[in-house]
Design an enzyme around this catalytic site. Structure first.
Site, short mmCIF file in Angstrom:
data_model
loop_
_atom_site.label_atom_id
_atom_site.label_comp_id
_atom_site.label_asym_id
_atom_site.label_seq_id
_atom_site.Cartn_x
_atom_site.Cartn_y
_atom_site.Cartn_z
N ARG A 171 2.84 3.46 -0.49
CA ARG A 171 2.33 3.13 0.87
C ARG A 171 0.95 2.43 0.81
O ARG A 171 0.11 2.61 1.69
CB ARG A 171 2.25 4.37 1.77
CG ARG A 171 3.55 5.08 1.98
CD ARG A 171 4.59 4.25 2.71
NE ARG A 171 5.83 4.97 2.77
CZ ARG A 171 6.79 4.86 1.82
NH1 ARG A 171 6.65 4.03 0.80
NH2 ARG A 171 7.90 5.56 1.94
N SER A 221 8.05 8.93 9.55
CA SER A 221 7.29 10.04 8.97
C SER A 221 5.83 9.88 9.36
O SER A 221 5.24 8.84 9.11
CB SER A 221 7.39 10.02 7.45
OG SER A 221 8.73 10.16 7.06
N GLU A 291 0.35 8.90 7.94
CA GLU A 291 0.87 7.61 7.48
C GLU A 291 0.72 6.56 8.58
O GLU A 291 0.43 5.40 8.32
CB GLU A 291 2.35 7.75 7.07
CG GLU A 291 2.94 6.45 6.55
CD GLU A 291 4.30 6.60 5.89
OE1 GLU A 291 4.55 7.64 5.23
OE2 GLU A 291 5.13 5.69 6.02
C1 LIG Z 1 12.47 5.81 12.91
C2 LIG Z 1 11.53 5.27 11.86
C3 LIG Z 1 11.87 5.38 10.53
C4 LIG Z 1 11.01 4.89 9.54
N1 LIG Z 1 11.36 4.99 8.23
C5 LIG Z 1 10.52 4.52 7.28
C6 LIG Z 1 10.87 4.62 5.90
O1 LIG Z 1 11.94 5.09 5.53
N2 LIG Z 1 9.99 4.14 4.99
C7 LIG Z 1 8.80 3.58 5.34
O2 LIG Z 1 8.04 3.15 4.45
N3 LIG Z 1 8.45 3.48 6.65
C8 LIG Z 1 9.27 3.92 7.61
N4 LIG Z 1 8.91 3.82 8.92
C9 LIG Z 1 7.59 3.26 9.29
C10 LIG Z 1 7.58 1.74 9.53
O3 LIG Z 1 8.84 1.29 9.97
C11 LIG Z 1 7.15 0.98 8.28
O4 LIG Z 1 5.85 1.31 7.88
C12 LIG Z 1 7.23 -0.54 8.52
O5 LIG Z 1 7.10 -1.20 7.28
C13 LIG Z 1 6.16 -1.07 9.46
O6 LIG Z 1 6.50 -2.41 9.79
P1 LIG Z 1 6.07 -3.06 11.18
O7 LIG Z 1 6.49 -4.47 11.17
O8 LIG Z 1 6.55 -2.23 12.30
O9 LIG Z 1 4.49 -2.95 11.05
P2 LIG Z 1 3.46 -2.48 12.18
O10 LIG Z 1 3.69 -1.05 12.51
O11 LIG Z 1 3.46 -3.44 13.29
O12 LIG Z 1 2.10 -2.60 11.36
C14 LIG Z 1 1.82 -1.72 10.31
C15 LIG Z 1 0.56 -2.22 9.60
O13 LIG Z 1 0.84 -3.47 9.00
C16 LIG Z 1 -0.05 -4.48 9.46
N5 LIG Z 1 0.72 -5.72 9.61
C17 LIG Z 1 1.92 -5.88 10.21
N6 LIG Z 1 2.34 -7.16 10.12
C18 LIG Z 1 1.36 -7.82 9.46
C19 LIG Z 1 1.18 -9.18 9.05
N7 LIG Z 1 2.09 -10.12 9.31
N8 LIG Z 1 0.04 -9.50 8.37
C20 LIG Z 1 -0.90 -8.58 8.11
N9 LIG Z 1 -0.78 -7.28 8.46
C21 LIG Z 1 0.33 -6.90 9.13
C22 LIG Z 1 -0.57 -3.97 10.80
O14 LIG Z 1 -1.87 -4.50 11.08
C23 LIG Z 1 -0.60 -2.46 10.59
O15 LIG Z 1 -1.81 -2.08 9.99
C24 LIG Z 1 9.77 4.29 9.92
C25 LIG Z 1 9.44 4.17 11.29
C26 LIG Z 1 10.32 4.65 12.26
C27 LIG Z 1 9.96 4.48 13.71
#
Ligand SMILES: Cc1cc2nc3c(=O)[nH]c(=O)nc-3n(C[C@H](O)[C@H](O)[C@H](O)COP(=O)(O)OP(=O)(O)OC[C@H]3O[C@@H](n4cnc5c(N)ncnc54)[C@H](O)[C@@H]3O)c2cc1C
Length: 295
Positions: A171, A221, A291
């Site tokens: 992470r 999580s 997280e």
């Molecule tokens: C039901 C559920 C299940 C999940 N299961 C998992 C799992 O199994 N494993 C896991 O690792 N995570 C999981 N997650 C968490 C999440 O989906 C991941 O961390 C995912 O990678 C976040 O992606 P996002 O596009 O939504 O990022 P966001 O939540 O929009 O952003 C997360 C971070 O990344 C940065 N960011 C986003 N896009 C960019 C960009 N283009 N450039 C620079 N910085 C950026 C943001 O500033 C922020 O700090 C889960 C979430 C949910 C709701």
């Protein structure tokens, strides 16, 4: 001024927009603007304008690991979800834009019999957020398949960085704490069996449905896995399953998830997460860390 710039440059935007609509936890106040560039050129123009004019900004993808305070965000949220290009460079090399949903990428790779990211199926974020978080599941991490990441740096220059310099670990990535906007990534995959990849993806999706409270808003999580332990097991052991603050609850189905029961505020979620961290440390001596990212 900002509105004129966005309009003149055809960058889609929303004004005074509730961040509940842009995060999977469905909490948070309003953002002055949510701007949604459609490609890296628009993202670059936008960043230049914001920097030149001293306007505060924060980048998101799908908002599945980030929550915003109830007071909102007095600036521009750059939502990269429109940057959805997928391009096959050769038989095993693929470029995906920052806004490509992980599920869409996994399906596309499976259809092309490519192995290497199938364990990410079911992670509800986009490529950019996945790289930033080094998202992973079922023994794999997105970094396993990264070749090179493309980003816009703090001086508004488009750069690439090789996987070896991305400082990926659990992470964690080099992108955390930097003023960089990820625009896309080249992934290196290996040829595999289409049907086997599909059945693996279906199997892990079923496991998610069985074990995770997917019917309630959350950020997945809520806590990172502490070395040598599982956060959910520690939380359960401390009797915190079902514990709630306002509309936020430690899920009855999976103790590692804090869920929004319908009317949670960001303050409820933060208070509950801090309570869980405190009790787990007091009772087990293990420090667990959030997280999800709170802005
Ligand atoms: C039901 C559920 C299940 C999940 N299961 C998992 C799992 O199994 N494993 C896991 O690792 N995570 C999981 N997650 C968490 C999440 O989906 C991941 O961390 C995912 O990678 C976040 O992606 P996002 O596009 O939504 O990022 P966001 O939540 O929009 O952003 C997360 C971070 O990344 C940065 N960011 C986003 N896009 C960019 C960009 N283009 N450039 C620079 N910085 C950026 C943001 O500033 C922020 O700090 C889960 C979430 C949910 C709701």
């Amino acid at each position: 001024m900002l509105k004129t710039f966005l309009t003149e440059n055809n960058i889609p935007f929303l004004e005074n927009e509730s961040l509940k609509k842009h995060t999977t936890f469905k909490v948070g106040g309003n953002a002055a603007f949510v701007a949604m560039p459609e490609d890296k050129i628009q993202a670059l123009q936008l960043l230049k304008f914001l920097k030149e004019n001293g306007i505060k900004y924060y980048t998101i993808g799908r908002g599945s690991n980030v929550i915003f305070r109830d007071s909102g965000f007095d600036g521009v949220i750059i939502k990269t979800a429109n940057m959805q290009q997928i391009e096959y460079i050769d038989e095993t090399t693929v470029f995906a834009g920052a806004g490509v949903p992980m599920n869409l990428l996994c399906k596309s790779l499976q259809e092309n019999s490519l192995e290497g990211l199938e364990f990410c199926y079911g992670i509800p974020g986009n490529v950019g957020g996945g790289l930033y978080m080094n998202a992973g599941a079922y023994g794999g991490e997105i970094s396993n398949a990264v070749y090179q990441v493309e980003y816009i740096d703090e001086n508004c220059e488009i750069k690439t960085i090789d996987v070896k310099d991305c400082d990926f670990s659990y992470r964690h990535s080099v992108f955390q704490g930097k003023d960089w906007l990820i625009t896309g990534c080249i992934f290196k995959l290996v040829k595999g069996d289409k049907d086997k990849i599909l059945s693996f993806m279906e199997d892990i999706m079923q496991r998610r449905i069985d074990k995770q409270p997917l019917d309630k808003p959350s950020a997945g999580s809520s806590f990172k896995r502490p070395v040598g332990y599982f956060a959910a097991a520690l939380i359960e052991q401390c009797g915190l399953k079902g514990c709630s603050v306002g509309g936020a609850q430690v899920s009855e189905k999976h103790s590692g998830f804090i869920v929004n029961m319908g009317d949670a505020t960001c303050a409820d979620i933060v208070a509950l997460a801090e309570h869980v961290e405190k009790v787990v440390f007091e009772k087990t001596g293990v420090a667990i860390e959030k997280e999800m990212i709170i802005i």
